[in-house]
Design a protein around this motif. Structure first.
Motif, PDB file in Angstrom:
ATOM      1  N   PRO A  66       0.829  -1.217   0.000  1.00  7.91           N
ATOM      2  CA  PRO A  66       0.000   0.000   0.000  1.00  7.91           C
ATOM      3  C   PRO A  66       0.861   1.264   0.000  1.00  7.91           C
ATOM      4  N   ALA A  67       1.474   1.575  -1.137  1.00 12.24           N
ATOM      5  CA  ALA A  67       2.369   2.735  -1.238  1.00 12.24           C
ATOM      6  C   ALA A  67       1.876   3.682  -2.323  1.00 12.24           C
ATOM      7  N   TYR A  68       2.053   4.992  -2.074  1.00 16.98           N
ATOM      8  CA  TYR A  68       1.654   6.008  -3.051  1.00 16.98           C
ATOM      9  C   TYR A  68       2.896   6.590  -3.720  1.00 16.98           C
ATOM     10  N   LEU A  69       2.829   6.772  -5.040  1.00 16.46           N
ATOM     11  CA  LEU A  69       3.948   7.328  -5.797  1.00 16.46           C
ATOM     12  C   LEU A  69       3.675   8.789  -6.150  1.00 16.46           C
ATOM     13  N   GLY A  70       4.582   9.675  -5.710  1.00 16.79           N
ATOM     14  CA  GLY A  70       4.469  11.090  -6.036  1.00 16.79           C
ATOM     15  C   GLY A  70       5.737  11.591  -6.713  1.00 16.79           C
ATOM     16  N   SER A  71       5.811  12.889  -6.954  1.00 19.85           N
ATOM     17  CA  SER A  71       6.953  13.489  -7.649  1.00 19.85           C
ATOM     18  C   SER A  71       8.212  13.401  -6.796  1.00 19.85           C
ATOM     19  N   SER A  72       9.331  13.051  -7.432  1.00 18.75           N
ATOM     20  CA  SER A  72      10.596  12.872  -6.710  1.00 18.75           C
ATOM     21  C   SER A  72      11.388  14.171  -6.660  1.00 18.75           C
ATOM     22  N   PHE A  73      11.780  14.585  -5.445  1.00 17.74           N
ATOM     23  CA  PHE A  73      12.597  15.788  -5.270  1.00 17.74           C
ATOM     24  C   PHE A  73      14.045  15.556  -5.705  1.00 17.74           C
ATOM     25  N   GLY A 290       5.348  14.102 -17.209  1.00 18.67           N
ATOM     26  CA  GLY A 290       5.404  14.343 -15.767  1.00 18.67           C
ATOM     27  C   GLY A 290       6.780  14.061 -15.209  1.00 18.67           C
ATOM     28  N   PRO A 291       7.049  14.479 -13.975  1.00 17.78           N
ATOM     29  CA  PRO A 291       8.352  14.247 -13.336  1.00 17.78           C
ATOM     30  C   PRO A 291       8.499  12.796 -12.878  1.00 17.78           C
ATOM     31  N   PRO A 292       9.718  12.319 -12.650  1.00 16.70           N
ATOM     32  CA  PRO A 292       9.939  10.964 -12.131  1.00 16.70           C
ATOM     33  C   PRO A 292       9.233  10.770 -10.794  1.00 16.70           C
ATOM     34  N   LYS A 293       8.906   9.523 -10.501  1.00 16.16           N
ATOM     35  CA  LYS A 293       8.131   9.210  -9.301  1.00 16.16           C
ATOM     36  C   LYS A 293       8.970   8.509  -8.231  1.00 16.16           C
ATOM     37  N   THR A 294       8.439   8.578  -7.008  1.00 15.72           N
ATOM     38  CA  THR A 294       9.030   7.846  -5.881  1.00 15.72           C
ATOM     39  C   THR A 294       7.935   7.587  -4.864  1.00 15.72           C
ATOM     40  N   THR A 295       8.118   6.561  -4.030  1.00 11.63           N
ATOM     41  CA  THR A 295       7.159   6.312  -2.969  1.00 11.63           C
ATOM     42  C   THR A 295       7.247   7.431  -1.939  1.00 11.63           C
ATOM     43  N   TYR A 296       6.125   7.770  -1.320  1.00 11.51           N
ATOM     44  CA  TYR A 296       6.052   8.939  -0.440  1.00 11.51           C
ATOM     45  C   TYR A 296       5.953   8.556   1.030  1.00 11.51           C
ATOM     46  N   GLY A 297       6.818   9.157   1.828  1.00 16.79           N
ATOM     47  CA  GLY A 297       6.815   8.935   3.263  1.00 16.79           C
ATOM     48  C   GLY A 297       5.581   9.518   3.942  1.00 16.79           C
ATOM     49  N   GLU A 298       5.011  10.596   3.378  1.00  8.97           N
ATOM     50  CA  GLU A 298       3.832  11.209   3.975  1.00  8.97           C
ATOM     51  C   GLU A 298       2.683  10.213   4.087  1.00  8.97           C
ATOM     52  N   ASN A 299       2.515   9.404   3.050  1.00  8.80           N
ATOM     53  CA  ASN A 299       1.420   8.436   3.044  1.00  8.80           C
ATOM     54  C   ASN A 299       1.670   7.287   4.013  1.00  8.80           C
TER      55      ASN A 299
END
Length: 428
Positions: A66-73, A290-299
């Motif tokens: 259960p991980a969400y992928l958002g924009s990678s900094f 779109g920008p590259p993705k990464t799993t998000y710690g916020e979620n």
């Protein structure tokens, strides 16, 4: 919320599913739209591709993670460098090649296991490289917060800087004095409060919102249509080495998420599957603009607080992100956010990124009394922050963060005294 833990495959009741899905979407919303705004990409496409990438990730991991992928900094500086080198299309091409690296690493892990990658990416390499990511873009955050352009000249503006400070202070208050979901959305809340303050002091142009349609198709960037698909060695050198950082980040998130959910995601469904899902999400994002993705710690934080680990909630958040990306006036409002507001929240975010690298060194008890560790970390930091580069020919050069990551990996492999340090808490 009930104290009852909802496991990965349990479905919450409709009302609870709706609330939790929106919480997850808003937890990632601020950071996901901030990245494209900083690198002149479409926030709508970033939001759309984050939803699509998440759905792809869930599918590839067999509905197990259960991980969400958002924009990678991690790709902010490389995207800017690639864009300056060959236009925004170059950044998209580079993103797709990063995804191919993910796929290749995933294939190797599938065939040989994951322990080898843990050995070539120890904390003494990954920590300083993460610090470089934050420190390297720190001057950009300060400039955005305090400078405005007047007749083509950059000038200091106390009025705009006040908006940055309000945004920054709001984000700090959310982090320090609130608990629960609010503490997980400091970026979004900081931007909203900074935006309202900017409205009051009169530095926002609302015309784009008035001109936008309520429903609007995001602006895609398609290879062969919006830009030529041209691959250069310099482009690959700018973007591809950053995969060293993002793969490390991916592993770290899987370990943290596993501890929260009490499952071993490195073994089941396997690091190879989660990396492949991340890579496919990044590839699709680059393909659409779109920008590259990464799993998000916020979620992960939202799950830890709510004790709801259901993958169906993550799917719901992804669907809502896709729907929001078609709300033209909402996306137009994002484009009216003053640069100072983005600069204010970036001061905190970039600092947190740099500090997280330092935290990794502390958590893994990296001993800087050992000359080997001191040498590796020192060289990575100076090369990365100093912007050192290697020019092999007119068409090939590598520098900054990418060079720092490569040098760090090489030094770790060739210097004597290498230990079995690992990103994992313990080597199995």
């Amino acid at each position: 919320m009930s104290d009852k833990v909802l496991d990965i495959h349990e479905r919450p009741q409709a009302a609870k599913w709706l609330v939790l899905s929106l919480q997850h979407m808003f937890a990632m919303f601020g950071a996901t739209i901030l990245v494209p705004t900083l690198v002149d990409l479409s926030p709508a496409i970033a939001l759309l591709t984050s939803g699509i990438a998440t759905l792809v990730f869930v599918l590839v991991t067999r509905f197990q993670v259960p991980a969400y992928l958002g924009s990678s900094f991690a790709f902010i500086a490389p995207i800017i460098a690639a864009t300056n080198s060959g236009g925004i299309g170059s950044a998209m091409i580079g993103s797709m090649f990063v995804a191919l690296v993910y796929a290749l690493v995933s294939l190797i892990i599938w065939k040989t296991g994951y322990k080898w990658i843990m050995k070539i990416l120890p904390p003494v390499v990954v920590g300083p490289v993460i610090m470089v990511i934050g420190l390297g873009v720190a001057p950009t955050a300060v400039q955005m917060a305090s400078m405005i352009e007047v007749d083509g000249v950059q000038m200091y503006s106390l009025l705009h800087f006040s908006a940055a400070l309000v945004t920054l202070l709001t984000s700090i208050v959310c982090l320090m004095f609130f608990r629960g979901v609010i503490s997980l959305m400091p970026v979004l809340i900081g931007i909203v409060v900074g935006y309202l303050y900017s409205w009051q002091i009169g530095i926002i142009n609302f015309q784009p919102i008035k001109d936008a349609d309520f429903i609007q198709i995001p602006e895609f960037l398609i290879p062969g249509v919006d830009y030529e698909f041209v691959i250069t060695p310099t482009l690959l050198a700018i973007m591809v080495p950053i995969a060293i950082v993002t793969i490390s980040e991916h592993i770290g998130h899987q370990l943290v998420l596993g501890r929260v959910v009490e499952r071993d995601f490195i073994k089941n469904p396997g690091l190879n599957r989660s990396l492949l899902g991340d890579g496919l999400g990044t590839f699709i994002s680059g393909l659409l603009g779109g920008p590259p993705k990464t799993t998000y710690g916020e979620n992960i934080g939202v799950m830890a607080i709510t004790k709801v680990y259901s993958v169906y909630v993550i799917i719901g958040a992804a669907v809502f992100a896709i729907l929001f990306s078609f709300l033209g006036q909402v996306m137009a409002a994002i484009t009216t956010i003053p640069t100072a507001v983005l600069g204010g929240v970036s001061i905190l975010l970039f600092g947190i990124i740099a500090s997280s690298g330092l935290r990794m060194l502390v958590d893994h008890k990296v001993d800087f009394g050992e000359q080997r560790n001191l040498v590796i970390a020192s060289i990575i930091l100076v090369i990365g922050v100093g912007g050192a580069s290697v020019h092999i020919s007119e068409t090939f050069q590598v520098g900054g963060m990418a060079l720092a990551a490569i040098v760090g990996v090489v030094l770790n492999l060739v210097l004597p005294g290498r230990k079995n340090d690992s990103l994992m808490d313990e080597t199995e």
